[in-house]
Scaffold this motif. Structure first.
Motif, PDB file in Angstrom:
ATOM      1  N   ILE A 265       0.861  -1.182   0.000  1.00  0.00           N
ATOM      2  CA  ILE A 265       0.000   0.000   0.000  1.00  0.00           C
ATOM      3  C   ILE A 265       0.895   1.229   0.000  1.00  0.00           C
ATOM      4  CG2 ILE A 265      -1.799   1.241   1.261  1.00  0.00           C
ATOM      5  CD1 ILE A 265      -2.552  -1.398   2.567  1.00  0.00           C
ATOM      6  N   PRO A 266       0.624   2.203  -0.858  1.00  0.00           N
ATOM      7  CA  PRO A 266       1.422   3.435  -0.817  1.00  0.00           C
ATOM      8  C   PRO A 266       1.177   4.179   0.493  1.00  0.00           C
ATOM      9  CG  PRO A 266      -0.457   3.694  -2.292  1.00  0.00           C
ATOM     10  CD  PRO A 266      -0.406   2.239  -1.914  1.00  0.00           C
ATOM     11  N   VAL A 267       2.202   4.779   1.021  1.00  0.00           N
ATOM     12  CA  VAL A 267       2.080   5.478   2.303  1.00  0.00           C
ATOM     13  C   VAL A 267       2.612   6.893   2.153  1.00  0.00           C
ATOM     14  CG1 VAL A 267       4.332   4.695   3.118  1.00  0.00           C
ATOM     15  CG2 VAL A 267       2.602   5.385   4.784  1.00  0.00           C
ATOM     16  N   LYS A 268       1.958   7.816   2.819  1.00  0.00           N
ATOM     17  CA  LYS A 268       2.381   9.206   2.816  1.00  0.00           C
ATOM     18  C   LYS A 268       3.087   9.489   4.144  1.00  0.00           C
ATOM     19  CE  LYS A 268      -0.550  12.257   1.362  1.00  0.00           C
ATOM     20  NZ  LYS A 268      -1.696  13.187   1.337  1.00  0.00           N
ATOM     21  N   THR A 269       4.343   9.882   4.064  1.00  0.00           N
ATOM     22  CA  THR A 269       5.119  10.122   5.275  1.00  0.00           C
ATOM     23  C   THR A 269       4.520  11.278   6.066  1.00  0.00           C
ATOM     24  OG1 THR A 269       7.109   9.402   4.122  1.00  0.00           O
ATOM     25  CG2 THR A 269       7.415  10.621   6.165  1.00  0.00           C
ATOM     26  N   LYS A 270       4.486  11.105   7.369  1.00  0.00           N
ATOM     27  CA  LYS A 270       4.006  12.144   8.264  1.00  0.00           C
ATOM     28  C   LYS A 270       5.147  12.586   9.182  1.00  0.00           C
ATOM     29  CE  LYS A 270      -0.303  11.482   6.887  1.00  0.00           C
ATOM     30  NZ  LYS A 270      -1.046  12.451   6.070  1.00  0.00           N
ATOM     31  N   LEU A 271       4.977  13.754   9.754  1.00  0.00           N
ATOM     32  CA  LEU A 271       5.873  14.190  10.815  1.00  0.00           C
ATOM     33  C   LEU A 271       5.223  13.791  12.134  1.00  0.00           C
ATOM     34  CD1 LEU A 271       8.361  15.828  11.792  1.00  0.00           C
ATOM     35  CD2 LEU A 271       6.864  17.785  11.930  1.00  0.00           C
ATOM     36  N   TRP A 272       5.847  12.834  12.826  1.00  0.00           N
ATOM     37  CA  TRP A 272       5.279  12.328  14.071  1.00  0.00           C
ATOM     38  C   TRP A 272       5.781  13.157  15.239  1.00  0.00           C
ATOM     39  CZ3 TRP A 272       1.870   9.112  12.174  1.00  0.00           C
ATOM     40  CH2 TRP A 272       2.182   8.339  11.048  1.00  0.00           C
ATOM     41  N   ILE A 273       4.857  13.510  16.132  1.00  0.00           N
ATOM     42  CA  ILE A 273       5.208  14.173  17.391  1.00  0.00           C
ATOM     43  C   ILE A 273       4.775  13.240  18.511  1.00  0.00           C
ATOM     44  CG2 ILE A 273       4.834  16.164  18.890  1.00  0.00           C
ATOM     45  CD1 ILE A 273       4.348  17.851  16.433  1.00  0.00           C
ATOM     46  N   MET A 274       5.753  12.717  19.257  1.00  0.00           N
ATOM     47  CA  MET A 274       5.464  11.676  20.250  1.00  0.00           C
ATOM     48  C   MET A 274       5.598  12.215  21.666  1.00  0.00           C
ATOM     49  SD  MET A 274       7.277   8.418  18.364  1.00  0.00           S
ATOM     50  CE  MET A 274       8.746   9.312  17.885  1.00  0.00           C
ATOM     51  N   THR A 275       4.804  11.656  22.558  1.00  0.00           N
ATOM     52  CA  THR A 275       4.805  12.090  23.950  1.00  0.00           C
ATOM     53  C   THR A 275       5.948  11.438  24.715  1.00  0.00           C
ATOM     54  OG1 THR A 275       3.228  10.326  24.459  1.00  0.00           O
ATOM     55  CG2 THR A 275       2.325  12.506  23.974  1.00  0.00           C
ATOM     56  N   ALA A 276       6.196  11.987  25.914  1.00  0.00           N
ATOM     57  CA  ALA A 276       7.354  11.549  26.700  1.00  0.00           C
ATOM     58  C   ALA A 276       7.191  10.137  27.243  1.00  0.00           C
ATOM     59  CB  ALA A 276       7.581  12.525  27.855  1.00  0.00           C
ATOM     60  N   GLN A 277       5.927   9.670  27.395  1.00  0.00           N
ATOM     61  CA  GLN A 277       5.719   8.321  27.910  1.00  0.00           C
ATOM     62  C   GLN A 277       6.231   7.263  26.942  1.00  0.00           C
ATOM     63  OE1 GLN A 277       3.556  10.762  27.793  1.00  0.00           O
ATOM     64  NE2 GLN A 277       2.156  10.804  29.526  1.00  0.00           N
ATOM     65  N   MET A 302      11.468  12.962  28.748  1.00  0.00           N
ATOM     66  CA  MET A 302      11.940  13.342  30.074  1.00  0.00           C
ATOM     67  C   MET A 302      13.390  13.808  29.970  1.00  0.00           C
ATOM     68  SD  MET A 302      10.258  10.413  32.495  1.00  0.00           S
ATOM     69  CE  MET A 302      10.702   9.070  31.392  1.00  0.00           C
ATOM     70  N   HIS A 303      13.657  14.866  30.683  1.00  0.00           N
ATOM     71  CA  HIS A 303      15.018  15.411  30.624  1.00  0.00           C
ATOM     72  C   HIS A 303      16.033  14.377  31.115  1.00  0.00           C
ATOM     73  CE1 HIS A 303      18.379  18.141  30.943  1.00  0.00           C
ATOM     74  NE2 HIS A 303      18.519  17.805  32.221  1.00  0.00           N
ATOM     75  N   SER A 304      17.125  14.262  30.414  1.00  0.00           N
ATOM     76  CA  SER A 304      18.184  13.334  30.805  1.00  0.00           C
ATOM     77  C   SER A 304      19.529  13.945  30.445  1.00  0.00           C
ATOM     78  CB  SER A 304      18.011  11.988  30.095  1.00  0.00           C
ATOM     79  OG  SER A 304      18.131  12.138  28.688  1.00  0.00           O
ATOM     80  N   LYS A 305      20.553  13.339  31.006  1.00  0.00           N
ATOM     81  CA  LYS A 305      21.903  13.812  30.737  1.00  0.00           C
ATOM     82  C   LYS A 305      22.834  12.616  30.672  1.00  0.00           C
ATOM     83  CE  LYS A 305      24.988  17.572  32.050  1.00  0.00           C
ATOM     84  NZ  LYS A 305      25.207  18.668  33.028  1.00  0.00           N
ATOM     85  N   THR A 372      18.868   6.970  28.488  1.00  0.00           N
ATOM     86  CA  THR A 372      17.615   7.544  28.023  1.00  0.00           C
ATOM     87  C   THR A 372      16.882   8.202  29.183  1.00  0.00           C
ATOM     88  OG1 THR A 372      16.372   5.525  28.424  1.00  0.00           O
ATOM     89  CG2 THR A 372      17.455   5.747  26.267  1.00  0.00           C
ATOM     90  N   GLY A 373      15.751   8.799  28.878  1.00  0.00           N
ATOM     91  CA  GLY A 373      14.969   9.460  29.910  1.00  0.00           C
ATOM     92  C   GLY A 373      14.507   8.505  30.993  1.00  0.00           C
ATOM     93  N   HIS A 374      14.107   7.277  30.591  1.00  0.00           N
ATOM     94  CA  HIS A 374      13.644   6.311  31.580  1.00  0.00           C
ATOM     95  C   HIS A 374      14.778   5.847  32.487  1.00  0.00           C
ATOM     96  CE1 HIS A 374      10.078   5.644  28.811  1.00  0.00           C
ATOM     97  NE2 HIS A 374       9.541   5.900  29.992  1.00  0.00           N
ATOM     98  N   SER A 375      15.921   5.532  31.898  1.00  0.00           N
ATOM     99  CA  SER A 375      17.050   5.070  32.712  1.00  0.00           C
ATOM    100  C   SER A 375      17.568   6.179  33.614  1.00  0.00           C
ATOM    101  CB  SER A 375      18.170   4.535  31.818  1.00  0.00           C
ATOM    102  OG  SER A 375      18.560   5.499  30.865  1.00  0.00           O
ATOM    103  N   ALA A 445      11.234  19.400  37.215  1.00  0.00           N
ATOM    104  CA  ALA A 445      12.125  19.350  36.048  1.00  0.00           C
ATOM    105  C   ALA A 445      11.312  19.703  34.814  1.00  0.00           C
ATOM    106  CB  ALA A 445      12.749  17.958  35.895  1.00  0.00           C
ATOM    107  N   GLY A 446      11.990  19.793  33.708  1.00  0.00           N
ATOM    108  CA  GLY A 446      11.327  20.083  32.449  1.00  0.00           C
ATOM    109  C   GLY A 446      11.421  18.912  31.498  1.00  0.00           C
ATOM    110  N   PHE A 447      11.073  19.196  30.262  1.00  0.00           N
ATOM    111  CA  PHE A 447      11.137  18.171  29.222  1.00  0.00           C
ATOM    112  C   PHE A 447      12.109  18.617  28.133  1.00  0.00           C
ATOM    113  CE2 PHE A 447       6.986  17.373  31.119  1.00  0.00           C
ATOM    114  CZ  PHE A 447       6.951  15.991  31.192  1.00  0.00           C
ATOM    115  N   ASP A 448      12.733  17.641  27.520  1.00  0.00           N
ATOM    116  CA  ASP A 448      13.549  17.905  26.336  1.00  0.00           C
ATOM    117  C   ASP A 448      12.717  17.656  25.087  1.00  0.00           C
ATOM    118  OD1 ASP A 448      15.801  18.495  27.839  1.00  0.00           O
ATOM    119  OD2 ASP A 448      16.490  16.411  27.854  1.00  0.00           O
ATOM    120  N   ILE A 449      13.063  18.368  24.035  1.00  0.00           N
ATOM    121  CA  ILE A 449      12.476  18.119  22.720  1.00  0.00           C
ATOM    122  C   ILE A 449      13.583  17.522  21.857  1.00  0.00           C
ATOM    123  CG2 ILE A 449      11.328  19.114  20.707  1.00  0.00           C
ATOM    124  CD1 ILE A 449      10.429  21.413  22.522  1.00  0.00           C
TER     125      ILE A 449
END
Length: 835
Positions: A265-277, A302-305, A372-375, A445-449
């Protein structure tokens, strides 16, 4: 020194159908497949669900404990309850409600990453008031007493949704799609969050739900629902789609996007915006699947370093050196797709694990070496408990209590005593970042994008391109570095647009489409006199008074100042014509004065002829008052001067006409008309008519006099400098009286046009009055239909034309006789023509 060890029980589910690990009697519950425990002075437990198995539905062909469960692919409540109780009862046999001492029980439990795991474990753990640190999706706790026991290593969810909204508004993505996981969190997201998006101008092309992930008898149904969702997404005109879910959502998401591969099936690419969970997770069967769909996607995380020691820690992990760790061997087999020689699983098509495989050699889609944010949240959770324990012990420490039994007394503290210290915990971790909780037990804390960048070898990078902070200054709450973002390949590295339709360009306004969301609209041109200077304006607006819309109606242009000036061609032409006619009139007057004793000049009252010529001369010069910038004096003089002078001229013509008629009637014997023929009658006619017109003009000037005015509105592109007449009624009274005189004069001249007289002027007066009346009758509609300086030009033209008509029709025949046919300008010739 107090030794702290972590007890972890995982809902470990493998990617193949397996038999029970241990033989179970009918009185034993299903055993936990994998658990890791190390004795210590203080235990911090963890309940983590990360991987899946296929399973068949229970058919009662075997003992149910051997069939496992029919829904093991999901994070099920029964598994969570089981492991929660396992934490509390550390005996060889599972005996609920029986506890022997506290030395083997955890002081706190770290749970995640799924909200259902956290919610279900709270059912058991909250009974014993055990602190719970949640590092993934935090469930909404309706029971306030239970909510007090929750400490969330996840910032307030409203900050995340605010960040997504600001991201959409920043890039003007107002036409989006939404797909989410089918659970309770989705209901709250749809009911509480999406309406806030709509209030900020975001429209939704579709709101779809992921099918529940299952590999049991409902698999076909799940695939069918997934295909329906894919069709909706593929047909959507929205280029941006917000994906709301939890950690396992990524697996369903990848499965959903795999339909084009299997179904062609042909697919049209989207720009996905995903949540932190959400995070990148995959099932073993998805190992070889393409991850190009992630390229260019954006995530709130989730912010990570990154910490160098964590990377080094992973490098030295080996399954051969961790015999007591029940997880790493299973993890190693699944990650490297191999089996250890001692494994009881089917070795078909699988290599032997040597234990020397390197984690850093794996692509990022299989294993990430970065934190990652979870770890990072789990790391902070352990240290939060450690610092809280230290604070609790320090608060109760007394030097005299440090005897042999003092240490043991401190270590036997109840878990509930740790809550207040967790809430007030504040410390800097080894990465140098502060960790603390707010009054609701949420991480401050805040969130990273992040921007996902994928590579052909199935690896990817998480590139931080922005952040959102709750406690930052207003101008730094949301920060995005657009230059650092790599967009999906379909958009050719250009920021994608996500609109229901194209923007309404400047010069147009939006109008709603019936039956469509408010983000869908048509574009209509701005009406005359209005502009729109921005895209997607709801309405056009008028320019300031001294400006006007340009041709495209997207800009206000300063108006030009306009008046009938001597310097422009029209003004010059009218002025030259007026002066030329004045010279001609003066020349005619000079001829008549020079030949004042000739019969042609003396006929029909010589003084009346002089009066008419002088009034015509003044009428030509009067036209010059209408040219040039309007001044107070010229505005006061020009209309009254025009009215009085023309009244003198027309009354003179009327007097001439009356004299012709009376002179003919007086030639009859015993005519009573003889006494009316004379100079007194002509003077009376001219004087009385002039006085009446002068009276009208005097009333006009004393009540509502004309004045200089600036007209901003009558001409769109000009500021017209004009003389406001003050009273239109008085202006038309002046014209009306003049028209009355002309009509009477024309009527009498028409009746007397055939009277026998050698120098009879009646027929010439008839033609002149016919022209005069025609000009002024056409003047009124022409005057009313023009604007600006052309109104003035119409009046000047009417003055000059009507004056020239009188001059030409009445005096050109006489000038011809006087100058070219002097033999006809004799009394004998006059007497001969009378008979």
């Amino acid at each position: 020194m107090v030794t702290i060890w972590v007890l972890v029980l995982m809902l470990l589910v493998q990617s193949v159908c397996i038999a029970p690990i241990a033989k179970c009697t009918s009185g034993s519950p299903l055993p936990i497949l994998h658990k890791y425990h190390h004795s210590g002075d203080v235990l911090i437990a963890g309940i983590i669900s990360q991987i899946y198995i296929f399973s068949n539905p229970i058919r009662f062909e075997k003992h149910p404990s051997q069939e496992l469960f029919n829904e093991l692919v999901r994070f099920t409540a029964n598994w969570t309850y089981r492991v929660s109780m396992e934490l509390l009862y550390r005996q060889r046999r599972f005996i609920p409600n029986y506890r022997c001492g506290f030395q083997n029980n955890p002081i706190a439990v770290i749970g995640g990453p799924n909200s259902n795991v956290c919610f279900n474990m709270a059912t058991i753990l909250c009974i014993y008031k055990i602190p719970q640190l949640i590092y993934g999706s935090a469930p909404v706790m309706n029971n306030k007493k239970e909510a007090v026991l929750f400490h969330r290593l996840f910032p307030h969810g409203a900050l995340q949704y605010k960040g997504i909204l600001q991201l959409l508004l920043h890039f003007q993505w107002i036409w989006i799609g939404v797909i989410s996981q089918d659970d309770d969190n989705t209901e709250r997201f749809i009911e509480n969050v999406l309406p806030q998006f709509a209030l900020s101008g975001i429209c939704f092309d579709f709101i779809e739900r992921f099918p529940k992930l299952t590999f049991s008898s409902e698999f076909d149904e799940m695939v069918g629902k997934g295909f329906e969702s894919f069709v909706v997404i593929g047909r959507s005109t929205a280029n941006v789609v917000v994906v709301h879910g939890e950690i396992q959502t990524m697996m369903v998401f990848r499965m959903l996007l795999s339909f084009p591969t299997f179904e062609d099936i042909p697919v049209k690419t989207k720009l996905w915006i995903m949540t932190a969970q959400m995070d990148f997770t995959s099932h073993a069967i998805q190992r070889s699947w393409d991850i190009d769909f992630l390229h260019g996607a954006l995530s709130i995380t989730m912010h990570s370093k990154d910490m160098f020691k964590f990377h080094k820690f992973l490098q030295v992990r080996k399954p051969t050196s961790e015999k007591e760790d029940g997880f790493i061997r299973v993890f190693w087999q699944e990650t490297f797709n191999c089996l250890f020689p001692s494994s009881t699983e089917d070795k078909m098509n699988r290599d032997i694990c040597t234990g020397k495989e390197k984690l850093e050699a794996l692509p990022g889609s299989v294993f990430e070496m970065s934190m990652t944010g979870h770890s990072y949240s789990v790391y902070n959770a352990v240290y939060a408990v450690a610092h809280s324990l230290q604070a609790m012990f320090s608060s109760q420490f007394k030097p005299r209590a440090m005897v042999d039994g003092g240490r043991g007394k401190q270590l036997n503290q109840q878990p509930w005593q740790l809550h207040q210290f967790l809430r007030s915990a504040s410390f800097n971790n080894s990465a140098g970042e502060e960790v603390s909780f707010n009054q609701n037990g949420e991480l401050v804390a805040g969130f990273d994008i992040i921007n996902w960048v994928t590579f052909p070898n199935q690896s990817f990078l998480r590139v931080k391109v922005g952040r959102t902070e709750s406690q930052a200054p207003t101008d730094k709450v949301f920060i995005i570095c657009e230059e650092s973002i790599i967009w999906p390949s379909r958009f050719n590295q250009v920021r994608p647009l996500s609109l229901c339709n194209e923007n309404c360009h400047p010069g147009y306004r939006r109008t709603k489409k019936e039956g469509k969301p408010f983000c869908c609209y048509d574009c209509l041109p701005c009406p005359d006199g209005k502009i729109s200077n921005q895209i997607d304006m709801n309405d056009c607006f008028e320019c300031q008074e001294d400006q006007y819309p340009n041709k495209d109606r997207d800009l206000c242009v300063p108006k030009d100042v306009s008046f009938l000036a001597y310097g422009e061609p029209l003004g010059i032409t009218l002025a030259i014509f007026a002066l030329s006619c004045s010279f001609i009139t003066a020349w005619v007057l000079g001829i008549f004065i020079k030949h004042k004793d000739t019969p042609v000049v003396r006929a029909n009252n010589r003084n009346l002829t002089y009066t008419l010529l002088i009034s015509l001369l003044l009428s030509f010069l009067c036209a010059l008052l209408f040219i040039g910038r309007p001044q107070k004096v010229t505005c006061l003089l020009r209309q009254p001067a025009f009215g009085i002078i023309f009244s003198v001229a027309v009354s003179s013509v009327l007097a001439k006409t009356i004299i012709v008629v009376l002179a003919f009637m007086a030639t009859k014997p015993e005519s009573w008309m003889r006494k009316w023929v004379g100079k007194q009658l002509t003077y009376s006619i001219v004087l009385s008519c002039s006085i009446i017109q002068a009276t009208i003009c005097t009333v006009w000037l004393t009540t509502t006099p004309p004045f200089p005015n600036v007209d901003m509105h009558s001409v769109t592109e000009e500021i017209v400098l004009e003389c406001n007449e003050g009273s239109a009624t008085m202006f038309y009274c002046v014209l009306g009286f003049m028209g009355f005189l002309a009509t009477v004069s024309f009527t009498l001249a028409f009746l007397a046009r055939k009277l026998p007289d050698s120098f009879n002027e009646a027929k010439f007066i008839t033609f002149s009055m016919l022209l005069f009346c025609s000009v002024w009758l056409s003047f009124i509609p022409s005057y009313l239909s023009t604007k600006g300086k052309y109104m003035v030009a119409v009046e000047i033209f009417s003055i000059l034309t009507s004056s020239a008509g009188l001059l030409g029709c009445i005096f050109s025949p006489k000038c011809y006789i006087i100058t070219l046919r002097p033999e006809l300008n004799k009394r004998g010739q006059l007497m001969r023509r009378k008979h």
